[in-house]
Design a protein around this motif. Structure first.
Motif, PDB file in Angstrom:
ATOM      1  N   ARG A 148      44.278  24.986  -2.617  1.00  0.00           N
ATOM      2  CA  ARG A 148      45.227  26.080  -2.685  1.00  0.00           C
ATOM      3  C   ARG A 148      45.521  26.378  -4.148  1.00  0.00           C
ATOM      4  O   ARG A 148      45.334  25.534  -5.027  1.00  0.00           O
ATOM      5  CB  ARG A 148      46.537  25.742  -1.965  1.00  0.00           C
ATOM      6  N   GLU A 149      46.034  27.571  -4.405  1.00  0.00           N
ATOM      7  CA  GLU A 149      46.369  27.973  -5.758  1.00  0.00           C
ATOM      8  C   GLU A 149      47.808  27.555  -6.072  1.00  0.00           C
ATOM      9  O   GLU A 149      48.736  27.978  -5.378  1.00  0.00           O
ATOM     10  CB  GLU A 149      46.216  29.486  -5.928  1.00  0.00           C
ATOM     11  N   PRO A 150      48.027  26.730  -7.108  1.00  0.00           N
ATOM     12  CA  PRO A 150      49.392  26.286  -7.426  1.00  0.00           C
ATOM     13  C   PRO A 150      50.351  27.440  -7.694  1.00  0.00           C
ATOM     14  O   PRO A 150      51.543  27.343  -7.384  1.00  0.00           O
ATOM     15  CB  PRO A 150      49.187  25.422  -8.679  1.00  0.00           C
ATOM     16  N   GLN A 151      49.845  28.552  -8.281  1.00  0.00           N
ATOM     17  CA  GLN A 151      50.735  29.642  -8.630  1.00  0.00           C
ATOM     18  C   GLN A 151      51.291  30.369  -7.415  1.00  0.00           C
ATOM     19  O   GLN A 151      52.180  31.220  -7.547  1.00  0.00           O
ATOM     20  CB  GLN A 151      50.043  30.648  -9.552  1.00  0.00           C
ATOM     21  N   CYS A 152      50.783  30.060  -6.241  1.00  0.00           N
ATOM     22  CA  CYS A 152      51.295  30.673  -5.014  1.00  0.00           C
ATOM     23  C   CYS A 152      52.439  29.880  -4.396  1.00  0.00           C
ATOM     24  O   CYS A 152      52.971  30.260  -3.352  1.00  0.00           O
ATOM     25  CB  CYS A 152      50.166  30.825  -3.992  1.00  0.00           C
ATOM     26  N   VAL A 153      52.823  28.778  -4.991  1.00  0.00           N
ATOM     27  CA  VAL A 153      53.891  27.945  -4.449  1.00  0.00           C
ATOM     28  C   VAL A 153      55.245  28.632  -4.629  1.00  0.00           C
ATOM     29  O   VAL A 153      55.520  29.219  -5.682  1.00  0.00           O
ATOM     30  CB  VAL A 153      53.903  26.559  -5.135  1.00  0.00           C
ATOM     31  N   ILE A 154      56.083  28.566  -3.606  1.00  0.00           N
ATOM     32  CA  ILE A 154      57.465  29.042  -3.688  1.00  0.00           C
ATOM     33  C   ILE A 154      58.323  27.873  -4.157  1.00  0.00           C
ATOM     34  O   ILE A 154      58.319  26.802  -3.545  1.00  0.00           O
ATOM     35  CB  ILE A 154      57.961  29.536  -2.316  1.00  0.00           C
ATOM     36  N   VAL A 155      59.073  28.064  -5.247  1.00  0.00           N
ATOM     37  CA  VAL A 155      59.891  26.996  -5.813  1.00  0.00           C
ATOM     38  C   VAL A 155      61.364  27.305  -5.557  1.00  0.00           C
ATOM     39  O   VAL A 155      61.817  28.439  -5.739  1.00  0.00           O
ATOM     40  CB  VAL A 155      59.633  26.835  -7.321  1.00  0.00           C
ATOM     41  N   ASP A 197      66.144  36.391   0.729  1.00  0.00           N
ATOM     42  CA  ASP A 197      64.794  36.605   0.206  1.00  0.00           C
ATOM     43  C   ASP A 197      63.935  35.353   0.331  1.00  0.00           C
ATOM     44  O   ASP A 197      62.717  35.447   0.481  1.00  0.00           O
ATOM     45  CB  ASP A 197      64.857  37.017  -1.265  1.00  0.00           C
ATOM     46  N   LEU A 198      64.582  34.188   0.245  1.00  0.00           N
ATOM     47  CA  LEU A 198      63.824  32.942   0.379  1.00  0.00           C
ATOM     48  C   LEU A 198      63.260  32.825   1.793  1.00  0.00           C
ATOM     49  O   LEU A 198      62.087  32.470   1.971  1.00  0.00           O
ATOM     50  CB  LEU A 198      64.722  31.747   0.054  1.00  0.00           C
ATOM     51  N   PHE A 199      64.081  33.100   2.801  1.00  0.00           N
ATOM     52  CA  PHE A 199      63.585  33.046   4.174  1.00  0.00           C
ATOM     53  C   PHE A 199      62.428  34.032   4.371  1.00  0.00           C
ATOM     54  O   PHE A 199      61.419  33.710   5.006  1.00  0.00           O
ATOM     55  CB  PHE A 199      64.713  33.380   5.153  1.00  0.00           C
ATOM     56  N   HIS A 200      62.581  35.222   3.805  1.00  0.00           N
ATOM     57  CA  HIS A 200      61.529  36.223   3.957  1.00  0.00           C
ATOM     58  C   HIS A 200      60.240  35.739   3.292  1.00  0.00           C
ATOM     59  O   HIS A 200      59.152  35.820   3.898  1.00  0.00           O
ATOM     60  CB  HIS A 200      61.976  37.555   3.354  1.00  0.00           C
ATOM     61  N   ALA A 201      60.327  35.271   2.056  1.00  0.00           N
ATOM     62  CA  ALA A 201      59.135  34.823   1.342  1.00  0.00           C
ATOM     63  C   ALA A 201      58.491  33.630   2.039  1.00  0.00           C
ATOM     64  O   ALA A 201      57.262  33.508   2.101  1.00  0.00           O
ATOM     65  CB  ALA A 201      59.490  34.465  -0.100  1.00  0.00           C
ATOM     66  N   ALA A 202      59.325  32.727   2.570  1.00  0.00           N
ATOM     67  CA  ALA A 202      58.810  31.506   3.180  1.00  0.00           C
ATOM     68  C   ALA A 202      58.129  31.777   4.518  1.00  0.00           C
ATOM     69  O   ALA A 202      57.197  31.053   4.906  1.00  0.00           O
ATOM     70  CB  ALA A 202      59.938  30.504   3.362  1.00  0.00           C
ATOM     71  N   THR A 203      58.591  32.805   5.240  1.00  0.00           N
ATOM     72  CA  THR A 203      58.025  33.073   6.568  1.00  0.00           C
ATOM     73  C   THR A 203      56.955  34.152   6.551  1.00  0.00           C
ATOM     74  O   THR A 203      56.179  34.265   7.506  1.00  0.00           O
ATOM     75  CB  THR A 203      59.145  33.484   7.547  1.00  0.00           C
ATOM     76  N   LEU A 231      65.029  25.370   6.306  1.00  0.00           N
ATOM     77  CA  LEU A 231      63.777  26.134   6.339  1.00  0.00           C
ATOM     78  C   LEU A 231      62.982  25.829   7.604  1.00  0.00           C
ATOM     79  O   LEU A 231      62.394  26.731   8.223  1.00  0.00           O
ATOM     80  CB  LEU A 231      62.945  25.811   5.095  1.00  0.00           C
ATOM     81  N   VAL A 232      62.936  24.568   8.010  1.00  0.00           N
ATOM     82  CA  VAL A 232      62.206  24.197   9.224  1.00  0.00           C
ATOM     83  C   VAL A 232      62.842  24.866  10.437  1.00  0.00           C
ATOM     84  O   VAL A 232      62.148  25.384  11.331  1.00  0.00           O
ATOM     85  CB  VAL A 232      62.161  22.666   9.377  1.00  0.00           C
ATOM     86  N   GLU A 233      64.161  24.889  10.479  1.00  0.00           N
ATOM     87  CA  GLU A 233      64.845  25.540  11.598  1.00  0.00           C
ATOM     88  C   GLU A 233      64.578  27.042  11.634  1.00  0.00           C
ATOM     89  O   GLU A 233      64.628  27.667  12.689  1.00  0.00           O
ATOM     90  CB  GLU A 233      66.351  25.270  11.514  1.00  0.00           C
ATOM     91  N   ALA A 234      64.276  27.616  10.442  1.00  0.00           N
ATOM     92  CA  ALA A 234      63.958  29.048  10.386  1.00  0.00           C
ATOM     93  C   ALA A 234      62.505  29.331  10.741  1.00  0.00           C
ATOM     94  O   ALA A 234      62.092  30.492  10.730  1.00  0.00           O
ATOM     95  CB  ALA A 234      64.262  29.585   8.989  1.00  0.00           C
ATOM     96  N   GLY A 235      61.742  28.299  11.052  1.00  0.00           N
ATOM     97  CA  GLY A 235      60.362  28.501  11.470  1.00  0.00           C
ATOM     98  C   GLY A 235      59.314  28.130  10.451  1.00  0.00           C
ATOM     99  O   GLY A 235      58.115  28.342  10.678  1.00  0.00           O
ATOM    100  N   VAL A 236      59.716  27.554   9.302  1.00  0.00           N
ATOM    101  CA  VAL A 236      58.744  27.135   8.294  1.00  0.00           C
ATOM    102  C   VAL A 236      58.158  25.785   8.701  1.00  0.00           C
ATOM    103  O   VAL A 236      58.897  24.847   9.027  1.00  0.00           O
ATOM    104  CB  VAL A 236      59.414  27.030   6.912  1.00  0.00           C
ATOM    105  N   GLY A 237      56.854  25.686   8.688  1.00  0.00           N
ATOM    106  CA  GLY A 237      56.223  24.427   9.056  1.00  0.00           C
ATOM    107  C   GLY A 237      56.544  23.319   8.064  1.00  0.00           C
ATOM    108  O   GLY A 237      56.465  23.516   6.847  1.00  0.00           O
ATOM    109  N   ALA A 238      56.920  22.163   8.572  1.00  0.00           N
ATOM    110  CA  ALA A 238      57.269  21.049   7.692  1.00  0.00           C
ATOM    111  C   ALA A 238      56.092  20.622   6.832  1.00  0.00           C
ATOM    112  O   ALA A 238      56.292  20.060   5.741  1.00  0.00           O
ATOM    113  CB  ALA A 238      57.762  19.861   8.529  1.00  0.00           C
ATOM    114  N   ASP A 239      54.844  20.895   7.293  1.00  0.00           N
ATOM    115  CA  ASP A 239      53.686  20.497   6.512  1.00  0.00           C
ATOM    116  C   ASP A 239      53.509  21.346   5.252  1.00  0.00           C
ATOM    117  O   ASP A 239      52.673  21.032   4.411  1.00  0.00           O
ATOM    118  CB  ASP A 239      52.419  20.576   7.368  1.00  0.00           C
TER     119      ASP A 239
END
Length: 604
Positions: A148-155, A197-203, A231-239
């Motif tokens: 994966r590309e590191p620059q695509c990580v959400i911090v 915006d975090l929820f939107h970006a993460a999902t 985040l997991v409760e919002a549907g983001v995969g824990a992996d």
């Protein structure tokens, strides 16, 4: 028990920019670790600016509603984070400090005249080095290459220190600026408030990983897991979630993967999230480039070292200062600062962590002033968080036979007078008010001696709070006058150890009137009334101030209650060591007995 508190400063936005500019100018005129340290100082100030603006106008609203000041401050923080990463990776060789455009944009905006900056305990007390997070992020990026590309990580950054560390992680990954999350409360069941915006970006993109960064106390990753759970409760995969704590939790190692099966609760899923951290001690002692190691930072001050640095942290200093373990004073290793013994051609030196950035520089100046006045060991200098001072070998604790007490008490009075008269607190420092000390005293007394004693103490002191608060003249108190904190020289002279930290640490009590130290001396040395009069007379003559007897009487039970809380919590922290537990329990019993004598008798 209550022992911890939050330190705060009030400073205008333009004043904060002036401080950043001064640090950058000092960095530009320096080299090596000195230059790098001032660059980190500017980065820490920018972190405080971002957090102050975020607290004034929270980041949880949509991006379109965020202020121009917030966006500009984050841009400055990211530029400084990139500069810190480049400086460290080049072992202080990269000298690019050009942030004129970012500073100019902020100066053109109408910044608040009063921003509250909460004490960055991680940088100033808990030995959190941003370079360690940069190294952890670089290692993480290396593990992603080809996948994966590191620059695509959400911090995501949590709290004040976590915001700055998140910028470091984003800079090391080449990722966009981090999302900012307010501090997560310690109360059970507290849930973080995350930006929409975090929820939107993460999902929106299930391929993007999420790095959650916190700057909380070492070994405490509760806030990280709370944000991960949301985040997991919002549907983001824990992996997809990776945690960046200040240190690896003791019960887990780095790189553990989520082993929870499909349909597992978020609690089970988040328990096994991978953690990425570089231990501070490992970074300082074993950085890949030897020129980046602590030993290399100090040789211009100490001369060439004749042996590897010896770690005196976690209570190990007692092995050097006392003949046998039976003579050791109590110590709570988790609360101790990092400290090392440096043996060199010029003799032994103590290399002790005092804080990064401006706070460390301020404490170094304080240490130099105390040393020049003859009250503490000689100071060689300051290097990126560490004060280097002469190491004084000592056998045993301070002993005070009756014949020696008057001279010691007079010396102690002059020492406290010097602190009160010559060591002002930093401008804008907000001290703990007396009513908060009263709440602490009531709670700790009730916990240690029973509810009736707590109520009696509170009732007796409550009437005095309003009148006495007007008498308080905050000073850089010592805050730690116990017998084992004194160094006895071969000629019988005395020096004070550990003299620069406790007026501005994470403890509830800091920056008080010098009467707090007078109360401490009375309690620690069981001063008689004539001895108290001698102490106050020497202090008054030295500082040319009056010490309020009424304020001292108010603070005396507060001091005993506070020290009781420290000892009881210290005993819990060292429960796994029988010897340490015995020492701490004995200390708590001593303070409890002292406090019993100070609690008013119940009314008939």
């Amino acid at each position: 028990m209550i022992v911890h508190g939050d330190r705060a400063w009030i400073e205008g936005g333009d004043a904060k920019l002036d401080g950043i500019s001064r640090d950058l100018a000092a960095a530009a005129s320096a080299s090596g670790i000195g230059r790098h340290g001032r660059l980190v100082a500017a980065f820490i100030q920018a972190t405080a600016l971002v957090r102050g603006l975020a607290d004034a106008n929270p980041w949880r609203q949509p991006a379109a509603q965020r202020s121009a000041q917030q966006e500009a401050a984050m841009a400055l923080l990211m530029r400084l984070a990139e500069a810190v990463c480049r400086s460290w990776e080049s072992c202080f060789g990269d000298a690019d400090l050009d942030v004129a455009a970012e500073l100019g944009r902020l100066r053109a905006l109408d910044l608040p005249r009063a921003l509250v900056s909460w004490d960055a305990d991680g940088f100033s007390h808990h030995r959190v080095y941003p370079e360690a997070h940069g190294q952890a992020a670089s290692d993480f990026a290396a593990s992603l290459r080809g996948h994966r590309e590191p620059q695509c990580v959400i911090v995501v950054g949590i709290g004040g220190v976590g915001t700055g560390l998140a910028a470091i992680v984003a800079a090391a990954l080449g990722a966009p600026p981090p999302f900012v999350v307010g501090p997560v409360a310690d109360a059970p069941g507290s849930e973080p408030v995350l930006p929409a915006d975090l929820f939107h970006a993460a999902t929106a993109d299930p391929a993007r990983l999420i790095a959650i960064v916190d700057g909380g106390r070492p070994f405490d990753d509760g806030a990280l897991r709370s944000v991960a759970a949301a985040l997991v409760e919002a549907g983001v995969g824990a992996d997809r979630i990776h945690l960046f704590p200040t240190e690896l939790p003791a019960a887990r190692g780095a790189g553990q993967r989520n082993a929870a099966g499909e349909g597992a609760s978020w609690a089970a899923s988040c328990e096994a999230l991978p953690c990425h951290a570089v231990e501070t001690e490992h970074l300082l002692l074993h950085a890949p480039n030897p020129r980046c190691r602590l030993a290399a930072w100090i040789t211009d001050l100490t001369g060439p070292l004749t042996a590897p640095l010896e770690d005196l942290s976690y209570g190990r200093w007692r092995e050097r200062r006392f003949r046998a373990p039976a003579d050791w004073p109590p110590a709570n290793p988790r609360q101790e600062q990092l400290k090392f013994l440096a043996e060199s051609e010029t003799g032994p030196w103590l290399v002790k962590f005092a804080g990064l950035g401006g706070e460390g520089l301020r404490k170094a100046a304080l240490a130099e002033a105390l040393a020049e006045a003859g009250f503490t060991p000689a100071v060689a200098g300051f290097r990126h968080g560490f004060i280097v001072e002469r190491w004084i070998d000592q056998s045993g604790a301070l002993e005070l036979p009756p014949s020696a007490r008057p001279a010691f008490i007079a010396h102690l009075g002059r020492y406290l007078g010097f602190r009160a008269g010559h060591l002002p607190l930093p401008e804008g420092f907000v001290c703990t008010p007396l009513d908060e000390l009263l709440v602490m005293a009531r709670r700790n007394t009730a916990s240690g001696l029973g509810e009736a004693a707590g109520e009696a103490l509170a009732e007796g002191l409550h009437r005095e709070v309003g009148r006495l608060e007007r008498m308080v003249r905050p000073a850089a108190i010592d805050g730690r006058l116990q017998r084992w904190e004194w160094l006895v020289l071969p000629d019988g002279g005395l020096l004070k150890a550990d003299a620069v930290d406790h007026h501005a640490g994470p403890e509830l009590v800091s920056g008080q009137d010098i009467a707090w130290d007078v109360a401490g001396a009375i309690c620690e040395f069981d001063l008689t009334e004539p001895e108290q009069a001698l102490l106050v007379a020497e202090l008054t003559q030295s500082a040319q101030i009056e010490v309020s007897a009424a304020l001292t009487a108010f603070l005396l039970p507060c001091y005993a209650a506070y020290q009781l809380g420290q000892a009881v919590m210290g005993a819990a922290a060292v429960a796994g060591s029988e010897d340490e537990s015995v020492r701490m329990r004995a200390l708590s019993l001593r303070y409890a007995r002292r406090l019993e004598r100070l609690v008013p008798a119940p009314r008939p």
